[in-house]
Design a protein around this motif. Structure first.
Motif, PDB file in Angstrom:
ATOM      1  N   GLY A  57       0.813  -1.212   0.000  1.00  0.00           N
ATOM      2  CA  GLY A  57       0.000   0.000   0.000  1.00  0.00           C
ATOM      3  C   GLY A  57       0.848   1.265   0.000  1.00  0.00           C
ATOM      4  N   ASP A  58       0.210   2.387   0.235  1.00  0.00           N
ATOM      5  CA  ASP A  58       0.899   3.685   0.195  1.00  0.00           C
ATOM      6  C   ASP A  58       0.293   4.602   1.239  1.00  0.00           C
ATOM      7  N   SER A  59       0.654   4.379   2.490  1.00  0.00           N
ATOM      8  CA  SER A  59       0.187   5.266   3.552  1.00  0.00           C
ATOM      9  C   SER A  59       1.013   6.540   3.534  1.00  0.00           C
ATOM     10  N   PRO A  60       0.499   7.639   4.073  1.00  0.00           N
ATOM     11  CA  PRO A  60       1.260   8.896   4.100  1.00  0.00           C
ATOM     12  C   PRO A  60       2.578   8.789   4.855  1.00  0.00           C
ATOM     13  N   GLU A  61       2.645   7.833   5.788  1.00  0.00           N
ATOM     14  CA  GLU A  61       3.840   7.698   6.618  1.00  0.00           C
ATOM     15  C   GLU A  61       4.895   6.778   6.003  1.00  0.00           C
ATOM     16  N   LEU A  62       4.553   6.056   4.939  1.00  0.00           N
ATOM     17  CA  LEU A  62       5.420   4.979   4.462  1.00  0.00           C
ATOM     18  C   LEU A  62       6.808   5.471   4.053  1.00  0.00           C
ATOM     19  N   ARG A  63       6.892   6.518   3.268  1.00  0.00           N
ATOM     20  CA  ARG A  63       8.203   6.999   2.795  1.00  0.00           C
ATOM     21  C   ARG A  63       9.116   7.345   3.969  1.00  0.00           C
ATOM     22  N   GLY A  64       8.589   8.081   4.924  1.00  0.00           N
ATOM     23  CA  GLY A  64       9.407   8.439   6.089  1.00  0.00           C
ATOM     24  C   GLY A  64       9.785   7.239   6.919  1.00  0.00           C
ATOM     25  N   ASN A  65       8.868   6.276   7.024  1.00  0.00           N
ATOM     26  CA  ASN A  65       9.169   5.068   7.796  1.00  0.00           C
ATOM     27  C   ASN A  65      10.328   4.290   7.174  1.00  0.00           C
ATOM     28  N   LEU A  66      10.263   4.085   5.853  1.00  0.00           N
ATOM     29  CA  LEU A  66      11.321   3.324   5.178  1.00  0.00           C
ATOM     30  C   LEU A  66      12.663   4.048   5.269  1.00  0.00           C
ATOM     31  N   GLU A  67      12.646   5.360   5.146  1.00  0.00           N
ATOM     32  CA  GLU A  67      13.903   6.109   5.231  1.00  0.00           C
ATOM     33  C   GLU A  67      14.475   6.085   6.643  1.00  0.00           C
ATOM     34  N   SER A  68      13.610   5.922   7.648  1.00  0.00           N
ATOM     35  CA  SER A  68      14.139   5.822   9.010  1.00  0.00           C
ATOM     36  C   SER A  68      14.937   4.535   9.192  1.00  0.00           C
ATOM     37  N   PHE A  69      14.560   3.469   8.483  1.00  0.00           N
ATOM     38  CA  PHE A  69      15.354   2.239   8.530  1.00  0.00           C
ATOM     39  C   PHE A  69      16.728   2.473   7.898  1.00  0.00           C
ATOM     40  N   LEU A  70      16.756   3.222   6.807  1.00  0.00           N
ATOM     41  CA  LEU A  70      18.005   3.436   6.076  1.00  0.00           C
ATOM     42  C   LEU A  70      18.926   4.420   6.779  1.00  0.00           C
ATOM     43  N   GLY A  71      18.435   5.080   7.811  1.00  0.00           N
ATOM     44  CA  GLY A  71      19.251   6.058   8.537  1.00  0.00           C
ATOM     45  C   GLY A  71      19.827   5.516   9.830  1.00  0.00           C
ATOM     46  N   GLN A  72      20.076   4.216   9.907  1.00  0.00           N
ATOM     47  CA  GLN A  72      20.604   3.614  11.134  1.00  0.00           C
ATOM     48  C   GLN A  72      22.082   3.939  11.337  1.00  0.00           C
ATOM     49  N   ASP A  73      22.478   4.036  12.611  1.00  0.00           N
ATOM     50  CA  ASP A  73      23.891   4.287  12.940  1.00  0.00           C
ATOM     51  C   ASP A  73      24.585   2.996  13.381  1.00  0.00           C
ATOM     52  N   TYR A  74      24.115   1.873  12.898  1.00  0.00           N
ATOM     53  CA  TYR A  74      24.654   0.556  13.260  1.00  0.00           C
ATOM     54  C   TYR A  74      26.115   0.464  12.847  1.00  0.00           C
ATOM     55  N   GLN A  75      26.954  -0.078  13.735  1.00  0.00           N
ATOM     56  CA  GLN A  75      28.393  -0.130  13.493  1.00  0.00           C
ATOM     57  C   GLN A  75      28.828  -1.317  12.639  1.00  0.00           C
ATOM     58  N   GLY A  76      27.999  -2.345  12.552  1.00  0.00           N
ATOM     59  CA  GLY A  76      28.349  -3.514  11.760  1.00  0.00           C
ATOM     60  C   GLY A  76      27.779  -3.437  10.351  1.00  0.00           C
ATOM     61  N   ALA A 143      10.762  -6.411  10.499  1.00  0.00           N
ATOM     62  CA  ALA A 143      10.077  -5.226  11.014  1.00  0.00           C
ATOM     63  C   ALA A 143       8.896  -4.870  10.127  1.00  0.00           C
ATOM     64  N   ASP A 144       7.867  -4.288  10.727  1.00  0.00           N
ATOM     65  CA  ASP A 144       6.715  -3.810   9.980  1.00  0.00           C
ATOM     66  C   ASP A 144       7.032  -2.468   9.333  1.00  0.00           C
ATOM     67  N   CYS A 145       6.374  -2.196   8.228  1.00  0.00           N
ATOM     68  CA  CYS A 145       6.656  -0.955   7.499  1.00  0.00           C
ATOM     69  C   CYS A 145       5.904   0.241   8.070  1.00  0.00           C
ATOM     70  N   ASP A 146       5.009   0.029   9.036  1.00  0.00           N
ATOM     71  CA  ASP A 146       4.241   1.155   9.567  1.00  0.00           C
ATOM     72  C   ASP A 146       4.851   1.750  10.818  1.00  0.00           C
ATOM     73  N   LEU A 147       6.102   1.394  11.128  1.00  0.00           N
ATOM     74  CA  LEU A 147       6.739   1.981  12.300  1.00  0.00           C
ATOM     75  C   LEU A 147       7.872   2.923  11.893  1.00  0.00           C
ATOM     76  N   ARG A 148       8.091   3.907  12.729  1.00  0.00           N
ATOM     77  CA  ARG A 148       9.163   4.893  12.543  1.00  0.00           C
ATOM     78  C   ARG A 148      10.219   4.621  13.600  1.00  0.00           C
ATOM     79  N   VAL A 149      11.456   4.347  13.171  1.00  0.00           N
ATOM     80  CA  VAL A 149      12.491   3.931  14.116  1.00  0.00           C
ATOM     81  C   VAL A 149      13.547   5.014  14.287  1.00  0.00           C
ATOM     82  N   GLU A 150      14.174   5.008  15.458  1.00  0.00           N
ATOM     83  CA  GLU A 150      15.289   5.916  15.753  1.00  0.00           C
ATOM     84  C   GLU A 150      16.579   5.342  15.164  1.00  0.00           C
TER      85      GLU A 150
END
Length: 381
Positions: A57-76, A143-150
């Protein structure tokens, strides 16, 4: 009147005992959150990871949610796989747009071609993501696509797996819309009341799940997902059979800005309780007891002269524990409650939690009659 006192005393004792158990579970929950959060910060764990996010689907939050996954500061080393059922699904183009905005991220969008017959579409999407994951990834995170992560979400999910005794890590999503209404506070209170029981009952939430890749096949997760509707309840069922341990990932608690109405909240709770009736009768019968006792006690307290001490005991057993859980989460994750609407979050949850027994009782009654589920455009018998 002489015959009423013992009955009222019995109701009082039962209600206070139930509240005591919920209070103990809540205190243990807060202690575990604090201990795990300290351990994650002191002992970072950064093995290679594949993050699999089914999208539709295409919820209004989807783009921001997916980009929050790509903005991780994971060291590995981490790769991100966004799985859609078809290329013409609106989520596929949203995923491609998110990937274009983060060209340095190791990420891709894949299509599962899912055609659910005996399992859910989500499960097929998850399995397609596992098949597409790098062979050298040591950890699989779902992870579900409807969540916004730090930015610290992935580190928080992987951290608990540094302990060999931990089989899976999970994080429950909090719904925190910018302008919460009464139904939103009731949903938050419901989640806060349920959170303390995840570890003791070895439950998992599909919002965020992490397992070692080496455990995926021995646990029989592929078979479970190909034959089941729920990803998280199937996983939790297999974990319990194998004697595995589930840990709540405190630092990874995600949030969603999605609001709800009373109608959508009731539908959501009914669906979950129906799933528990099919997958985990323990939880369903525990919910029956947890809702039935205060409701019956309230009816008794209102018969004849109002029994105010019993009413006070019902409120004291139902309302403070969820409010305490939210207060603890707010101390540990203040960024999630940064909005002005959440300055008095604990007080609002305290008031909303008083209605939980009635909400649960109504949803349990509906779930006891439900023989099919409607989920993401499909009906499952």
């Amino acid at each position: 009147m002489g015959q009423q006192a013992p009955i009222s005393a019995g109701w009082m004792l039962a209600v206070l005992a139930a509240g005591f158990l919920q209070g103990l579970a809540t205190l243990r929950f807060l202690w575990r959150l604090r201990q795990d959060s300290r351990a994650d910060a002191e002992n970072p764990h950064s093995p290679s990871v594949s993050v699999i996010v089914p999208c539709k689907g295409d919820s209004p939050e989807l783009r921001g949610n997916l980009e929050s996954f790509l903005g991780q500061d994971y060291q590995g080393q981490a790769e991100f796989i966004f799985v859609t059922p078809r290329e013409d699904d609106p989520a596929h183009s949203v995923a491609l747009g998110s990937l274009a905005a983060h060209p340095r991220a190791e990420a891709r969008a894949v299509c599962s071609g899912a055609k659910p017959l005996i399992c859910s579409e989500k499960n097929l999407n998850l399995l397609a993501g596992v098949a597409a994951a790098r062979g050298d990834s040591r950890i699989l995170v779902f992870a579900d696509c409807d969540l916004r992560v730090e930015p610290s979400w992935l580190s928080g999910m992987v951290g608990p797996l540094r302990d060999p005794a931990t089989t899976a890590a999970t994080a429950v999503m909090l719904y925190l819309p910018a302008s919460p209404g009464p139904a939103d506070w009731l949903r938050l209170a419901w989640l806060a009341a349920a959170l303390p029981w995840f570890e003791p009952m070895r439950l998992a939430a599909g919002h965020s799940l992490a397992v070692r890749r080496a455990d995926f096949a021995p646990l029989g997760l592929e078979e479970a997902w190909r034959r089941g509707i729920s990803d998280d309840l199937s996983l939790a069922q297999r974990l319990r059979r194998a004697g595995g341990r589930v840990v709540l990932a405190a630092r990874a608690t995600p949030a969603s800005g999605e609001g709800c109405s009373f109608r959508s909240l009731f539908a959501h709770l009914t669906r979950w309780l129906t799933l528990f009736r099919f997958y985990d009768g323990r939880v369903w019968f525990l919910a029956v007891a947890a809702a039935g006792l205060p409701c019956a006690a309230l009816i008794h307290a209102l018969q004849g002269p109002v029994q105010w001490p019993l009413l006070a005991a019902i409120f004291a057993s139902a309302a403070p524990p969820p409010a305490l859980a939210i207060a603890g989460l707010r101390r540990l994750r203040p960024e999630l409650f940064a909005g002005a609407a959440y300055r008095a979050a604990s007080v609002r949850v305290l008031l909303a939690a008083a209605a939980l027994p009635w909400l649960n009782a109504a949803a349990l009654a509906a779930s006891s009659l439900r023989m099919e589920l409607h989920w993401s455009g499909y009906s499952y018998l």
